[in-house]
Structures are given as C-alpha cells and as structure tokens.
Design a protein around this motif. Structure first.
Motif, PDB file in Angstrom:
ATOM      1  N   ASP A   9      -3.967  -5.744  15.866  1.00  0.00           N
ATOM      2  CA  ASP A   9      -3.850  -6.140  17.151  1.00  0.00           C
ATOM      3  C   ASP A   9      -2.485  -5.876  17.554  1.00  0.00           C
ATOM      4  O   ASP A   9      -1.516  -5.988  16.996  1.00  0.00           O
ATOM      5  CB  ASP A   9      -3.909  -8.025  17.128  1.00  0.00           C
ATOM      6  CG  ASP A   9      -4.639  -8.565  18.509  1.00  0.00           C
ATOM      7  OD1 ASP A   9      -4.630  -7.732  19.323  1.00  0.00           O
ATOM      8  OD2 ASP A   9      -5.229  -9.593  18.254  1.00  0.00           O
ATOM      9  N   TYR A  66     -13.472   3.699  31.723  1.00  0.00           N
ATOM     10  CA  TYR A  66     -13.409   2.364  31.181  1.00  0.00           C
ATOM     11  C   TYR A  66     -14.298   2.141  29.874  1.00  0.00           C
ATOM     12  O   TYR A  66     -13.363   1.898  28.774  1.00  0.00           O
ATOM     13  CB  TYR A  66     -13.474   1.162  32.267  1.00  0.00           C
ATOM     14  CG  TYR A  66     -13.634  -0.152  31.714  1.00  0.00           C
ATOM     15  CD1 TYR A  66     -12.172  -0.870  31.027  1.00  0.00           C
ATOM     16  CD2 TYR A  66     -14.576  -0.988  31.493  1.00  0.00           C
ATOM     17  CE1 TYR A  66     -12.011  -2.006  30.559  1.00  0.00           C
ATOM     18  CE2 TYR A  66     -14.691  -2.554  31.023  1.00  0.00           C
ATOM     19  CZ  TYR A  66     -13.220  -2.789  30.614  1.00  0.00           C
ATOM     20  OH  TYR A  66     -12.987  -4.126  30.100  1.00  0.00           O
ATOM     21  N   ARG A 100      -6.637  -3.948  34.532  1.00  0.00           N
ATOM     22  CA  ARG A 100      -7.175  -5.243  34.616  1.00  0.00           C
ATOM     23  C   ARG A 100      -6.377  -6.164  35.465  1.00  0.00           C
ATOM     24  O   ARG A 100      -4.993  -6.320  35.337  1.00  0.00           O
ATOM     25  CB  ARG A 100      -7.246  -5.963  33.173  1.00  0.00           C
ATOM     26  CG  ARG A 100      -7.918  -7.375  33.238  1.00  0.00           C
ATOM     27  CD  ARG A 100      -9.178  -7.505  33.665  1.00  0.00           C
ATOM     28  NE  ARG A 100     -10.181  -6.957  32.657  1.00  0.00           N
ATOM     29  CZ  ARG A 100     -11.336  -6.919  32.825  1.00  0.00           C
ATOM     30  NH1 ARG A 100     -12.173  -7.351  34.190  1.00  0.00           N
ATOM     31  NH2 ARG A 100     -12.315  -6.236  32.086  1.00  0.00           N
ATOM     32  N   HIS A 117      -0.056  -2.217  25.344  1.00  0.00           N
ATOM     33  CA  HIS A 117      -0.189  -3.512  24.805  1.00  0.00           C
ATOM     34  C   HIS A 117      -0.863  -3.442  23.417  1.00  0.00           C
ATOM     35  O   HIS A 117      -1.093  -4.475  22.820  1.00  0.00           O
ATOM     36  CB  HIS A 117      -1.089  -4.340  25.728  1.00  0.00           C
ATOM     37  CG  HIS A 117      -0.212  -4.514  26.911  1.00  0.00           C
ATOM     38  ND1 HIS A 117       0.138  -5.916  27.389  1.00  0.00           N
ATOM     39  CD2 HIS A 117       0.013  -3.844  28.068  1.00  0.00           C
ATOM     40  CE1 HIS A 117       0.729  -5.976  28.407  1.00  0.00           C
ATOM     41  NE2 HIS A 117       0.734  -4.698  29.151  1.00  0.00           N
ATOM     42  N   MET A 175      -0.576  -7.292  19.909  1.00  0.00           N
ATOM     43  CA  MET A 175       0.283  -8.620  19.839  1.00  0.00           C
ATOM     44  C   MET A 175      -0.552  -9.740  19.182  1.00  0.00           C
ATOM     45  O   MET A 175      -0.346 -10.208  17.996  1.00  0.00           O
ATOM     46  CB  MET A 175       1.049  -9.005  20.986  1.00  0.00           C
ATOM     47  CG  MET A 175       2.063 -10.367  21.116  1.00  0.00           C
ATOM     48  SD  MET A 175       3.158 -10.183  19.495  1.00  0.00           S
ATOM     49  CE  MET A 175       4.143  -8.792  19.928  1.00  0.00           C
ATOM     50  N   ASP A 182      -0.680  -0.185  29.729  1.00  0.00           N
ATOM     51  CA  ASP A 182      -1.760   0.023  28.727  1.00  0.00           C
ATOM     52  C   ASP A 182      -2.485   1.489  28.838  1.00  0.00           C
ATOM     53  O   ASP A 182      -2.238   2.193  29.661  1.00  0.00           O
ATOM     54  CB  ASP A 182      -2.739  -1.059  29.143  1.00  0.00           C
ATOM     55  CG  ASP A 182      -2.861  -1.779  27.508  1.00  0.00           C
ATOM     56  OD1 ASP A 182      -2.431  -1.353  26.625  1.00  0.00           O
ATOM     57  OD2 ASP A 182      -3.735  -2.647  27.457  1.00  0.00           O
ATOM     58  N   ARG A 242     -16.489  -6.458  27.224  1.00  0.00           N
ATOM     59  CA  ARG A 242     -16.983  -5.086  27.247  1.00  0.00           C
ATOM     60  C   ARG A 242     -18.366  -4.860  26.583  1.00  0.00           C
ATOM     61  O   ARG A 242     -18.650  -4.110  25.851  1.00  0.00           O
ATOM     62  CB  ARG A 242     -15.972  -4.405  26.380  1.00  0.00           C
ATOM     63  CG  ARG A 242     -14.554  -4.752  26.808  1.00  0.00           C
ATOM     64  CD  ARG A 242     -13.672  -3.868  25.759  1.00  0.00           C
ATOM     65  NE  ARG A 242     -12.315  -4.303  26.112  1.00  0.00           N
ATOM     66  CZ  ARG A 242     -11.190  -4.117  25.256  1.00  0.00           C
ATOM     67  NH1 ARG A 242     -11.336  -3.509  24.287  1.00  0.00           N
ATOM     68  NH2 ARG A 242      -9.904  -4.687  25.748  1.00  0.00           N
TER      69      ARG A 242
HETATM   70  O1  LIG Z   1      -9.373  -5.908  30.008  1.00  0.00           O
HETATM   71  P1  LIG Z   1     -10.545  -6.127  28.978  1.00  0.00           P
HETATM   72  O2  LIG Z   1     -11.165  -5.012  28.700  1.00  0.00           O
HETATM   73  O3  LIG Z   1     -11.331  -7.127  29.217  1.00  0.00           O
HETATM   74  O4  LIG Z   1      -9.551  -6.593  27.706  1.00  0.00           O
HETATM   75  C1  LIG Z   1      -8.550  -7.648  27.877  1.00  0.00           C
HETATM   76  C2  LIG Z   1      -7.294  -7.124  27.360  1.00  0.00           C
HETATM   77  O5  LIG Z   1      -7.394  -6.627  25.846  1.00  0.00           O
HETATM   78  C3  LIG Z   1      -6.051  -6.180  25.493  1.00  0.00           C
HETATM   79  O6  LIG Z   1      -5.132  -6.810  25.291  1.00  0.00           O
HETATM   80  C4  LIG Z   1      -3.924  -6.635  24.713  1.00  0.00           C
HETATM   81  O7  LIG Z   1      -2.817  -7.117  25.343  1.00  0.00           O
HETATM   82  C5  LIG Z   1      -2.353  -8.375  24.959  1.00  0.00           C
HETATM   83  C6  LIG Z   1      -1.060  -8.806  25.766  1.00  0.00           C
HETATM   84  O8  LIG Z   1       0.039  -7.673  25.463  1.00  0.00           O
HETATM   85  C7  LIG Z   1      -2.046  -8.260  23.329  1.00  0.00           C
HETATM   86  O9  LIG Z   1      -1.551  -9.397  22.997  1.00  0.00           O
HETATM   87  C8  LIG Z   1      -3.269  -7.851  22.696  1.00  0.00           C
HETATM   88  O10 LIG Z   1      -2.906  -7.690  21.310  1.00  0.00           O
HETATM   89  C9  LIG Z   1      -3.841  -6.651  23.184  1.00  0.00           C
HETATM   90  O11 LIG Z   1      -5.200  -6.409  22.689  1.00  0.00           O
HETATM   91  C10 LIG Z   1      -5.786  -4.795  26.320  1.00  0.00           C
HETATM   92  O12 LIG Z   1      -4.797  -4.064  25.825  1.00  0.00           O
HETATM   93  C11 LIG Z   1      -5.845  -5.279  27.755  1.00  0.00           C
HETATM   94  O13 LIG Z   1      -5.463  -4.012  28.432  1.00  0.00           O
HETATM   95  C12 LIG Z   1      -7.028  -5.902  28.368  1.00  0.00           C
HETATM   96  O14 LIG Z   1      -6.764  -6.243  29.617  1.00  0.00           O
END
Ligand SMILES: O=P(O)(O)OC[C@H]1O[C@H](O[C@H]2O[C@H](CO)[C@@H](O)[C@H](O)[C@H]2O)[C@H](O)[C@@H](O)[C@@H]1O
Ligand SMILES: O=c1ccn([C@@H]2O[C@H](COP(=O)(O)OP(=O)(O)O)[C@@H](O)[C@H]2O)c(=O)[nH]1
Length: 463
Positions: free
Chosen positions: A366, A80, A10, A158, A368, A134, A305
């Motif tokens: 989650d 994806y 992303r 992440h 973070m 990620d 998604r």
């Molecule tokens: O890219 P998407 O499929 O639209 O989803 C959005 C993001 O979601 C996830 O976020 C994570 O990362 C955050 C920052 O470190 C963290 O705070 C959170 O707990 C995680 O869920 C995902 O890991 C990302 O890759 C996505 O872009």
C-alpha cells in the motif's frame, strides 16, 4: 502567493454534497485545497458515451474552483480501467501476474493525458503552481511542456514505486520514466519508494543522482523527495469523540454487547490483503477457542473499480470466504464476521474506529493507508485500541507503535491479533502516544506545506 492548481483523476465532485468518495487521495486533497484555495481539475467520474465531452464544467465552492471534465466510454475503458488500473496499479503493487498489457489501452492512457493537458492549459496563468497527483497522470507535465507551459509543476505518487526488475516488465517503462522527468519535484510516500525510483534511473543509465535529493534524467534536473501523506489528525480525533453519539455508531455499540470489536476498513482491492486477513482471523479463533463468542470482526469494504475483472471476481471471493468462516465458526448467538460491502461515511467510520479494540490494516502492499492513521487518531487516549499493521504499508514507516505483521504469514497475523487483544493498558497507551504524537506533527497540512515549499524553491523552469 502563487495560485495552486491541483490535477487528479479522482475529484470529490461537489454536486454529490462535497462528500469525498472512499479513497485516501480525494480525502487528503480536499483538506489540503480547502486550506490553500485554488483550482482542482479532474475527471467528473461521468462518461459522455461516445460523444466528445462537453467543455469543462466549473463549479465554485468556498475558495475552490472545481474544473471537471467527462470522458468518453472508450477513454474510461482504456485510460482508467485499462492502463491505469490494469497495468500501472498491479505493477506498482508488485503484482506482475495481474498486469494485462494492451497496445490500445497504453495509447488511450497517453491520449487522455494529452486531452487533460489541452483542457487544463487555458485555465493556467503564468505564475500558477501546478500539482499533479498519481499514476493516472504521469505524462501530463510532458504534454503541458509541449504546449509551451513554463510553470513549476510538481507530481506526487500516492501508490508504491516498485524496484527496477518489476517496473521494467512494463513495455512502456521508458516513456513513464521520461514523463516523470518533466516535473520539477517528484514526490513519493516513503524512503523505499524513492530508493526504488533512484534504482530504476541507475539500472539502465537513464539518469544520475546529483546529491541533495536532485536527479538528472533525459536532459532535465528535478528533485525527488519523500512526503508521507497525513490526515487532519486533531480534527479527526475530535470528530471520533463526538461520533460516539451518532445513532448508527450507538446502534453498533449496543449490538456488539460485551464483545471486543476488531475492525478492518478497505476498498475491495486485491492489494489490501482482505482474503489473507480473513484466513488469519479464522486461524486466530481456532487457536484461541476461549475467544469464541467474545469477539466480533467488522470488515467494511466498499466496492471499487468493479469494471476491472480482478475486482469483480474479488466481490464473490471475499463474500464467499466470509460466509464460509461464519458458517464454520459461528453459533446461534454469534456471527464472527460482519461483512459490509458498501461505503460508510467518515463521520460513522470515526466512531466505529473508536469502538475497535483492534484495527486490522494488513495490505500486501500500500502506498500509505490513511485508514491506519485514522484508526490511531480516533482512539480514546485513556483506553486506546491496538493497530495491527502490515509492514508493507507505507504507514508502517511512520507508525512505530503498531504491531507490525507480514500479511503473507497467516499464523503470524493471527498471533498478533491475540497479542493485541491481551495487551496491557500501559503498553497500549505507550504505543498509541508514540503514534499520535507523530500524527499530530505530520498531519495533512504539513504534507502539503512541505511539498509546496520544495516546489516553490525548485529552480524556475521558465529560466
Ligand atoms: O479513485 P479510485 O480508483 O476509486 O481509487 C481510490 C484511490 O486509491 C488510491 O489511493 C492511494 O492514495 C492514498 C492517499 O495518499 C494512500 O493512502 C493509499 O495507500 C493509496 O492506495 C489511489 O492512489 C488514488 O488515486 C485513488 O483515488
Ligand atoms: O467506507 C468507507 C471506506 C473508506 N473510506 C475512506 O477512504 C479512505 C481510504 O484511504 P486509504 O489511504 O486507506 O486507501 P485507498 O482506498 O486510498 O487505497 C480513508 O480516508 C477512509 O476513511 C470511507 O470514507 N468510507
């Protein structure tokens, strides 16, 4: 200093005005890369149909060069929506029941990683440092090494890393573990994630802990570390103060009138515990009839998604649930839940957080959760709100001043809402200060610095 090359699925595509999409990874990396400068490579978010994607589009903005690739419909579906979001995401969030394995999707995941490697390699100089982000891109380093790249390559996850019994339900867990061993530093959000990872290595004798945070597996030695991601704390606090003059925020404040605002902000995702939270809110009102007409619960939930069936189904479930509770509890002059099913800009969110007497962040699991950190940073130091936080969010390891809850315990969460709303000012200030001091010290720049320092001092893979 070496040039930094960041790779993530992303990317906040600059031709959309540079506005980061809802999602913590894009928000945090933009801040990190603006500070450092370099290349950010990833998916453009667009599909090329079934045609071979055009060569990488390169866009320059400030000190960042964005290198973006389209993917074919098949790639988006298999890599994806398919493997990343229907296998790795549920497994890493402990939802074995939702994982849908398909050989086609698994093959698509590894194929797209190879494709990313082939597009990235020509941009990389020998002394560049590469930082991959990620679960979408775990096999990327192995592909780059296969092509002969000897750069330092780091990986940051992440999302949570699950225990061995959970991970090993995934047929390709061996390839995933092997993929991670090709990095020089593998970073996790919390000590629990790192412990789980070490447990996975131990369980099948895949690898050993060498001490000093180093691991050996599959003939390679690498560091495994904890790097809890932060936000731009000081800037966000300032932003929230100013946001009170924003027109939308002012309108929201007027419409709430004398009521206390409870706020929740989450992508529409089953990991975020939104349905359990609405149940808890209903329970809270039923158990505290004096609160009827005196609170407003604002839930901001952008779609996410939507092509994945579980996410599509959730859109209906949550909307129906919020409607049912409003129907059952509401009055002619009171709508208990305001449910917004689209993305809100962070400049408005910042002001809404500041209006919130209670921030509800109750994911079932989650990595973070940056919303929890933003909520704290946005508060008025003289009259701060209370964060009600799931013990299963990575943020719970950092935010010791929150009221921690088990989101599966509906009554417990309802009780925490009542406690938060009646908490004396002195206790609110103490709790807030503990959290804010931590967030100021551990902001996103520190996260970035800590990871990159460890990567720079890791043994040189070129020998
Ligand atoms: O890219 P998407 O499929 O639209 O989803 C959005 C993001 O979601 C996830 O976020 C994570 O990362 C955050 C920052 O470190 C963290 O705070 C959170 O707990 C995680 O869920 C995902 O890991 C990302 O890759 C996505 O872009
Ligand atoms: O309508 C919204 C909802 C969320 N966000 C942002 O999206 C990020 C969500 O990150 P978090 O780590 O909480 O969860 P994720 O969505 O990455 O799992 C935060 O920076 C929010 O401010 C946003 O800009 N608009």
């Amino acid at each position: 200093m070496s040039r930094l090359v960041i790779v993530s699925n992303r990317v906040p595509v600059p031709d959309k005005g540079g506005i980061a999409p809802a999602g913590g990874l894009a928000v945090a990396l933009k801040v990190a890369l603006e500070e450092h400068g370099g290349i950010w490579m990833g998916w453009s978010g667009r599909s090329s149909g079934e045609n071979e994607p055009e060569p990488l589009a390169q866009l320059h903005q400030g000190n960042i060069t964005y290198a973006l690739t389209d993917l074919t419909d098949t790639d988006v579906g298999e890599y994806y929506h398919g493997f990343a979001n229907r296998v790795l995401w549920p497994i890493c969030h402990y939802r074995l029941d939702l994982a849908e394995y398909g050989r086609k999707e698994m093959a698509g995941y590894f194929r797209v990683n190879r494709f990313f490697a082939h597009r990235l390699a020509p941009l990389v100089r020998p002394d560049d440092v590469i930082w991959v982000h990620d679960y979408h891109l775990i096999p990327l380093a192995a592909e780059l090494r296969q092509m002969g790249l000897k750069n330092r390559i780091g990986f940051f996850l992440h999302i949570p890393w699950p225990p061995a019994d959970v991970l090993f339900t995934m047929p390709v867990h061996e390839e995933i573990m092997r993929g991670l061993s090709h990095y020089d530093v593998v970073g996790f959000q919390t000590d629990h994630d790192l412990e789980n990872f070490a447990g996975c290595l131990r369980r099948e004798g895949i690898g050993d802990e060498l001490g000093g945070g180093r691991f050996s597996a599959y003939g390679r030695v690498f560091k495994g570390g904890i790097y809890a991601i932060g936000i731009e704390t000081a800037a966000f606090a300032e932003f929230a103060k100013k946001a009170l003059t924003n027109k939308t925020v002012r309108k929201a404040r007027e419409s709430i009138e004398h009521r206390s605002l409870i706020i929740g902000v989450d992508r529409l995702d089953y990991s975020k515990g939104i349905t359990q939270r609405i149940d808890a809110f209903e329970r809270f009102i039923l158990a505290n009839p004096a609160q009827q007409g005196r609170v407003t619960y604002l839930q901001i939930t952008p779609k996410s998604r939507s092509e994945v069936p579980e996410y599509e189904a959730m859109q209906r479930t949550v909307a129906e649930q919020a409607g049912r509770v409003n129907g059952a509890l509401g009055a002619v002059d009171w709508v208990p839940i305001r449910y917004i099913n689209r993305s809100v800009g962070r400049h408005i969110l910042a002001g809404l957080y500041r209006l919130g007497k209670v921030g509800l962040v109750t994911p079932l699991r989650d990595g973070m959760n940056l919303v929890a950190k933003e909520y704290v940073a946005a508060q008025d130091p003289d009259d701060p709100g209370v964060l009600v936080l799931s013990r299963f969010a990575g943020a719970a390891r950092d935010l010791k001043g929150a009221l921690l809850v088990n989101p599966y315990d509906i009554e417990g969460t309802a009780n925490a809402m009542a406690r938060a709303l009646s908490m004396p000012l002195e206790e609110r200030k103490d709790r807030w200060k503990t959290m804010m001091d931590h967030l100021l010290e551990h902001d996103v720049s520190r996260w970035c610095r800590d990871f990159l320092n460890d990567l720079a001092t890791s043994p040189d893979p070129s020998g």
